[in-house]
Design an enzyme around this catalytic site. Structure first.
Site: not given
Ligand SMILES: NC(=O)c1ccc[n+]([C@@H]2O[C@H](COP(=O)([O-])OP(=O)(O)OC[C@H]3O[C@@H](n4cnc5c(N)ncnc54)[C@H](O)[C@@H]3O)[C@@H](O)[C@H]2O)c1
Length: 315
Positions: A33, A144
């Site tokens: 991360d 996105y």
């Molecule tokens: N939360 C939702 O409702 C939802 C819905 C559909 C899909 N998603 C997908 O689920 C996944 C997790 O989402 P979340 O809600 O936990 O978001 P979040 O932002 O809490 O988690 C994403 C994590 O990725 C890390 N990150 C971002 N860019 C990075 C990089 N370049 N290198 C290393 N780490 C990196 C961030 O620091 C963070 O810890 C994502 O792929 C998101 O697109 C989430």
């Protein structure tokens, strides 16, 4: 020895729940991360039990280092926001598409058994067909959504060309403890709960009759672990949701019920790239993963509220 799971984005909201679920059943966990949207506090209860690689998946070398020796990769790292992607599509593409390509290439090179990728309901775009079935033609309307679809397709191509087992899960509007309530890009449940508790008016873009399939994070984490194990899931794209539409106004009513005071919203024009209605058909998940959404909306909101008041009550 137990299996080693690499959780990309493990310091994020969903990733921290996935990591915790893996540790609870005795697996080894390594997190990569860069803490761009993730938080160290999300790791607080299990920091000593995981191997943490601080690094950016936009670097192939970092990705390669992170997946060395892994049996499974759960790829959640992304910039997970529609408005942010509208403001800055290039960075969203670098992280969500190039970053995924790095993780897939590194996983192939390291002999990883399977990659489970977090895709999104946003790949369906504004199509009026409901419920959203995996067989619908994807038509994303935000950068996105495009980035998630491209990454999904890379997963399927790596499965076909390199025999790298890959599964893409289309999560629908996930909510629960540890979702950042301070970020301007936060999920709507976290924002409404925070503002409701502070007695401040939440903003609703549109008339509030837009629907979403709000999904409690434990349901998502359980499904994600099943996707790593199920032999029939390989090469498949699978919806993960509750399978129920709820309007944003209904959500607000549920939030009012738990905070115990009236919450009066401000209604503004709809946002660019937002989708009017969305809920999922989850029969493929049921069939391939044995998936059951065990925690429904009201119960999930109650648990999220309780954990914000007293973090030790988080589950
Ligand atoms: N939360 C939702 O409702 C939802 C819905 C559909 C899909 N998603 C997908 O689920 C996944 C997790 O989402 P979340 O809600 O936990 O978001 P979040 O932002 O809490 O988690 C994403 C994590 O990725 C890390 N990150 C971002 N860019 C990075 C990089 N370049 N290198 C290393 N780490 C990196 C961030 O620091 C963070 O810890 C994502 O792929 C998101 O697109 C989430």
């Amino acid at each position: 020895m137990s299996d080693l799971y690499v959780v990309t984005g493990g310091a994020g909201f969903i990733g921290s729940h996935v990591a915790e679920a893996l540790l609870a059943r005795g697996d080894r966990v390594r997190i990569i991360d860069n803490f761009s949207t993730g938080r160290r506090g999300n790791l607080a209860t299990f920091r000593d039990d995981v191997d943490l690689v601080e690094g950016d998946i936009r670097s192939y070398e970092r990705a390669h280092k992170a997946v060395q020796g892994a049996d499974y990769v759960i790829h959640l790292a992304a910039l997970p926001s529609v408005p942010r992607s509208v403001q800055d599509p290039l960075t969203t593409n670098e992280v969500n598409v190039t970053g995924t390509l790095n993780i897939l290439s590194a996983s192939r090179d390291a002999g990883v058994r399977r990659v489970v990728f977090a895709s999104s309901s946003s790949v369906y775009g504004a199509s009026p067909d409901l419920p959203k079935r995996e067989s619908l033609r994807p038509a994303p309307i935000s950068p996105y959504g495009v980035s998630k679809l491209a990454a999904e397709q890379y997963c399927m191509a790596f499965n076909a060309v390199y025999d790298l087992e890959a599964v893409a899960l289309r999560y629908f509007n996930v909510f629960g403890p540890r979702q950042d309530p301070q970020s301007q890009y936060s999920g709507v449940v976290a924002l409404f709960l925070r503002l409701g508790a502070e007695g401040k008016p939440p903003t609703i873009f549109g008339d509030g009759n837009q629907t979403r399939d709000f999904t409690y994070v434990t349901n998502v984490a359980t499904a994600t672990l099943s996707a790593a194990a199920s032999s029939t899931a390989v090469g498949r794209v699978i919806n993960i949701a509750c399978g129920q539409p709820h309007s944003v106004n209904e959500l607000l009513a549920a939030v009012q019920a738990v905070v115990g005071k009236p919450v009066t919203p401000v209604y503004l024009a709809p946002r660019e790239g937002d989708i009017e209605h969305s809920y999922a058909d989850v029969s493929v998940a049921r069939e391939l993963l044995g998936y059951r959404p065990l925690v429904a909306l009201d119960e999930g909101i109650r648990r999220t509220f309780d954990s914000a008041v007293d973090p030790s009550r988080e589950d």
